[in-house]
Motif scaffolding. Structure first.
Motif, short mmCIF file in Angstrom:
data_model
loop_
_atom_site.label_atom_id
_atom_site.label_comp_id
_atom_site.label_asym_id
_atom_site.label_seq_id
_atom_site.Cartn_x
_atom_site.Cartn_y
_atom_site.Cartn_z
N ARG A 44 -2.83 -8.98 3.51
CA ARG A 44 -3.20 -8.24 4.72
C ARG A 44 -4.44 -8.85 5.35
NH1 ARG A 44 -4.76 -2.55 6.20
NH2 ARG A 44 -3.96 -2.56 8.32
N GLN A 45 -5.37 -9.26 4.50
CA GLN A 45 -6.61 -9.86 4.98
C GLN A 45 -6.31 -11.14 5.75
OE1 GLN A 45 -9.27 -11.39 1.94
NE2 GLN A 45 -11.02 -10.40 2.91
N TRP B 42 -12.68 1.01 -4.33
CA TRP B 42 -11.64 -0.03 -4.24
C TRP B 42 -12.16 -1.35 -4.82
CZ3 TRP B 42 -6.70 -0.45 -1.67
CH2 TRP B 42 -6.20 0.76 -1.17
N ALA C 98 -12.35 -7.03 -0.65
CA ALA C 98 -12.39 -8.46 -1.00
C ALA C 98 -13.70 -9.08 -0.53
CB ALA C 98 -11.20 -9.19 -0.38
N ASP C 99 -14.20 -8.65 0.62
CA ASP C 99 -15.48 -9.16 1.11
C ASP C 99 -16.63 -8.66 0.22
OD1 ASP C 99 -13.84 -8.48 4.01
OD2 ASP C 99 -14.72 -10.48 3.76
N GLN D 169 -4.91 -10.38 9.17
CA GLN D 169 -5.96 -9.84 10.04
C GLN D 169 -6.97 -10.92 10.44
OE1 GLN D 169 -7.48 -6.52 7.78
NE2 GLN D 169 -6.10 -5.10 8.78
N ALA E 131 -3.40 -0.63 -8.73
CA ALA E 131 -4.45 -1.58 -9.09
C ALA E 131 -4.83 -1.48 -10.55
CB ALA E 131 -5.68 -1.35 -8.21
N PRO F 48 -9.32 -1.19 3.35
CA PRO F 48 -9.30 -1.72 1.99
C PRO F 48 -9.57 -3.22 1.90
CG PRO F 48 -7.47 -0.23 2.31
CD PRO F 48 -8.10 -0.41 3.64
N GLU F 49 -9.21 -3.97 2.94
CA GLU F 49 -9.41 -5.43 2.89
C GLU F 49 -10.90 -5.78 2.72
OE1 GLU F 49 -6.02 -4.11 3.92
OE2 GLU F 49 -7.48 -3.93 5.54
N ILE G 147 -3.88 -6.90 -0.87
CA ILE G 147 -5.13 -6.92 -0.10
C ILE G 147 -5.30 -8.27 0.59
CG2 ILE G 147 -7.65 -6.97 -0.31
CD1 ILE G 147 -6.86 -4.19 -0.65
N PRO H 60 -3.06 -5.11 -11.42
CA PRO H 60 -4.17 -5.54 -10.57
C PRO H 60 -3.86 -6.79 -9.74
CG PRO H 60 -4.66 -5.95 -12.89
CD PRO H 60 -3.42 -5.12 -12.85
N ARG I 133 -10.00 -7.71 14.84
CA ARG I 133 -8.77 -7.48 14.07
C ARG I 133 -7.91 -6.37 14.66
NH1 ARG I 133 -10.38 -8.32 7.78
NH2 ARG I 133 -11.58 -10.20 8.16
N LEU J 243 -4.38 2.50 -5.59
CA LEU J 243 -5.38 2.38 -6.65
C LEU J 243 -4.74 2.58 -8.01
CD1 LEU J 243 -8.63 3.96 -5.22
CD2 LEU J 243 -8.05 1.57 -5.54
N ARG K 226 -4.20 -6.95 -5.72
CA ARG K 226 -5.08 -7.92 -5.04
C ARG K 226 -4.27 -8.81 -4.09
NH1 ARG K 226 -8.22 -7.86 -10.05
NH2 ARG K 226 -6.76 -9.32 -11.00
N HIS L 31 0.81 -1.21 0.00
CA HIS L 31 0.00 0.00 0.00
C HIS L 31 0.85 1.27 0.00
CE1 HIS L 31 -3.96 -1.91 0.71
NE2 HIS L 31 -3.28 -2.81 1.39
N LEU M 111 -10.40 -3.08 -8.03
CA LEU M 111 -9.62 -4.30 -7.82
C LEU M 111 -10.33 -5.55 -8.33
CD1 LEU M 111 -8.24 -3.68 -4.22
CD2 LEU M 111 -6.89 -3.92 -6.28
N TYR M 112 -11.65 -5.60 -8.20
CA TYR M 112 -12.37 -6.83 -8.49
C TYR M 112 -13.43 -6.66 -9.56
CZ TYR M 112 -10.09 -8.03 -4.12
OH TYR M 112 -9.15 -8.23 -3.13
#
Lengths: 482, 161
Positions: free
Chosen positions: A156-157, B102, B53-54, A160, A142, B49-50, A153, A146, A170, A139, A150, A119, B106-107
């Motif tokens: 990091r996800q 975002w 994805a959700d 967390q 991205a 930002p995470e 993201i 991309p 988290r 962004l 991703r 980031h 991204l998606y």
């Protein structure tokens, strides 16, 4: 609103605020008569006061209180604080509790390093330091890369999610406490975490492969981004291996020679002192025997890899060996913090799997209970950004009477200041400014991934306006970012 | 099957700022035993930002939050969509529009999204409970959210019929 800076002295450039870091800071560049940078200062501009307002609180509150220092690395404070509380309670926590604390810390390392690399720093590396600042962010990454965005993201996800599965949330999970942790791990959660560790490992591997393949493009930055001799401090295990939870302090010089070794963390004050300067609210730790400011040292991923003899997991060991080949002695360029971070993510994901597969990991004996049994306790751990020290004194009722926190980023304060000066001297021409010059000055700070929120507070938008004025107050040149 | 993602966000230690997470908590209890898992509930302190994805895995998104700009206790529901002018580059502070941006970047997803807010009376630090005004509005906030969720579930099932 953009902030206009007009200095009474025409020989000063101010970068305020520094962008894409955690926290709030500004940089002042002093120019000589020929318009070249003669000096630089990195100012941390806010005051937190945790060491003072924790006085009078029950020591048992300290993990939760100090976790609020930061929203990015609260786990680090939970850990160091809990260890200080263990010391106050005079308990040796169970092996399972240590494993679980270590597990959360490794997850935190993963997500924090991912934030820093993907980031905050990848926009410069991928889009260029001179690219349009409007698009020079994650962004912007991205839209052009991309898959990498991703990956950042997702990495990091994953970190967390593991933290949340262990601690219930988290950010600021109230799970690490004095005496251990307050809940055991279930088999269901263990099974859920294992494939996540594999996925995170794969992401880190391919990112590191890309980064190593790109190193040639960054030759100038590697050469000039805070590339100077210094000491390096961190924690190692009893065999000199990479360590983040519990170990001994080691200090080496730039040739790789060990200066201090196997120092019990509780004796940190014997080797480290703290100075203050009028231009910053962040303290300036230094190595006592070398004095201030000659006793400058660096901490964090670069330091940890420099001081460690090995990593201790298969892939990370190989990568560490290759990393150490970059330079005889210690690797000195702060640009290589980015490289070190990626190796540490690989290490963390490998170690997460080892911990999850440990036969004791599901044991339910995870917390020792005791009152305060000592009046002084010290907890030291390796946060993502470096060595973190929590030192408390309590009265006989268990209330805090004194508290000293040496934040990881604080250790790097002298080095950051020197790094800013080096980069500014190389890239900034005071007669003609352009935004990319100033971005590079900021970028050297980003190498250290400072968490200024741990010593300060930061919120908000990041406008930037730099003006170069002559003695009459006429604006000679300016750059703006809204 | 249409999947709805519920995101309640706010600081639980700042009085009425907790109304979003508290509404999410109630919705989580209501939909805890759903068989088809058409509703997924998340509670967060801030939007990060995470969450993009959700969002990418949902057909519809509902954001629940307190508002410092509307009258205390006033409930406002509005459609939201991706907005590049939002604080989209900030990694630790996003609004719903920025987060949707975002997710789109991204998606490639643009789910139907709504934001329900309750005007806060107090945002004092260190206060762990809602004011009476916000507490009174919480039920209505949850009802509105349920109506929107169920409308989407009904439309989704009609499409698949």
């Amino acid at each position: 609103m953009p902030k206009t800076t007009h200095k009474s002295s025409p020989r000063t450039i101010t970068i305020d605020p520094v962008t894409r870091i955690e926290g709030h800071a500004k940089i002042t560049l002093e120019l000589d008569d020929s318009g070249q940078v003669s000096d630089a200062m990195f100012h941390v501009t806010q005051f937190r006061g945790f060491e003072k307002f924790c006085e009078g609180r029950p020591f048992t509150e300290m993990p939760a209180l100090t976790a609020r220092t930061c929203g990015i690395c609260p786990v680090s404070h939970l850990m160091a604080s809990s260890k200080a509380c263990d010391d106050l309670m005079a308990v040796d926590i169970s092996r399972t509790a240590k494993l679980l604390r270590r597990l959360m810390n490794l997850a935190q390392l993963t997500q924090s390093h991912a934030l820093s690399f993907f980031h905050l720093s990848s926009p410069d590396m991928l889009l260029g330091w001179d690219s349009d600042p409007v698009a020079r962010n994650i962004l912007g990454v991205a839209s052009t890369y991309p898959d990498l965005a991703r990956d950042g993201i997702r990495l990091r996800q994953i970190g967390q999610q593991i933290i949340e599965m262990l601690g219930g949330k988290r950010v600021h999970p109230a799970w690490m406490v004095g005496g251990g942790v307050n809940a055991a791990l279930t088999e269901e959660k263990r099974q859920a975490m294992l494939p996540m560790a594999d996925e995170a490992f794969d992401i880190a591997k391919r990112t590191l492969k890309w980064f190593k393949g790109s190193l040639e493009k960054f030759r100038e930055e590697i050469r000039t981004f805070a590339n100077f001799p210094s000491l390096f401090l961190g924690m190692v295990d009893k065999n000199g291996g990479l360590e983040h939870y519990s170990g001994y302090l080691r200090l080496i010089d730039s040739t790789g020679h060990i200066v201090e070794d196997m120092i019990e963390p509780s004796r940190y004050a014997e080797i480290l002192g703290e100075a203050t300067e009028s231009f910053s609210y962040m303290k300036f730790p230094y190595y006592r025997k070398a004095g201030y400011p000659e006793g400058m040292y660096r901490v964090g991923p670069l330091a940890r890899l420099n001081i460690a003899d090995h990593a201790g997991t298969p892939e990370a060991d190989q990568e560490l060996a290759e990393f150490k080949d970059l330079q005889r002695g210690a690797v000195l360029s702060s640009f290589q913090y980015h490289y070190a971070r990626l190796i540490e993510i690989i290490f963390a994901t490998e170690r997460i799997k080892e911990v999850l597969n440990d036969p004791d990991i599901l044991d339910e004996r995870v917390r020792a209970r005791a009152r305060g049994n000592r009046n002084e306790g010290i907890g030291v751990a390796e946060a993502p950004r470096g060595t973190l020290i929590h030192h408390y004194k309590i009265d006989d009722d268990g209330q805090i009477t004194w508290c000293n926190l040496i934040i990881a980023t604080g250790h790097n304060n002298l080095a950051m200041n020197r790094g800013v000066k080096q980069v500014a001297r190389h890239f900034v021409d005071g007669k003609k400014l352009h935004e990319g010059m100033l971005n590079r000055v900021e970028a050297v700070i980003r190498c250290y991934d400072p968490c200024l929120s741990c010593a300060t507070h930061a919120w908000g938008k990041m406008p930037l306006h730099i003006a170069l004025v002559d003695p009459s107050g006429n604006v000679l040149d300016e750059v703006k970012r809204d | 099957m249409s999947v709805t993602l519920v995101i309640g966000f706010g600081n639980m230690l700042r009085a009425d700022d907790a109304v979003g997470p508290m509404a999410a908590e109630r919705l989580g209890e209501i939909y805890a035993d759903q068989i088809d898992r058409h509703v997924r509930v998340l509670s967060r302190q801030t939007l990060t930002p995470e969450l993009a994805a959700d969002i990418a895995e949902a057909d519809r998104v509902i954001f629940l939050d307190a508002s410092a700009e509307s009258e205390a206790g006033e409930i406002i529901q509005k459609q939201v969509s991706a907005n590049t002018a939002s604080s989209v580059a900030m990694v630790h502070f996003l609004d719903p529009q920025g987060l949707l941006c975002w997710a789109k970047q991204l998606y490639g997803c643009s789910p139907e999204a709504t934001l329900i807010t309750v005007g806060g009376e107090s945002f004092h630090f260190g206060v762990r409970e809602l004011t009476a005004t916000a507490e009174a509005a919480l039920d209505e906030m949850v009802k509105l959210a349920r109506r929107w969720i169920e409308r989407g579930a009904l439309l989704g099932s009609l499409r698949h019929a």
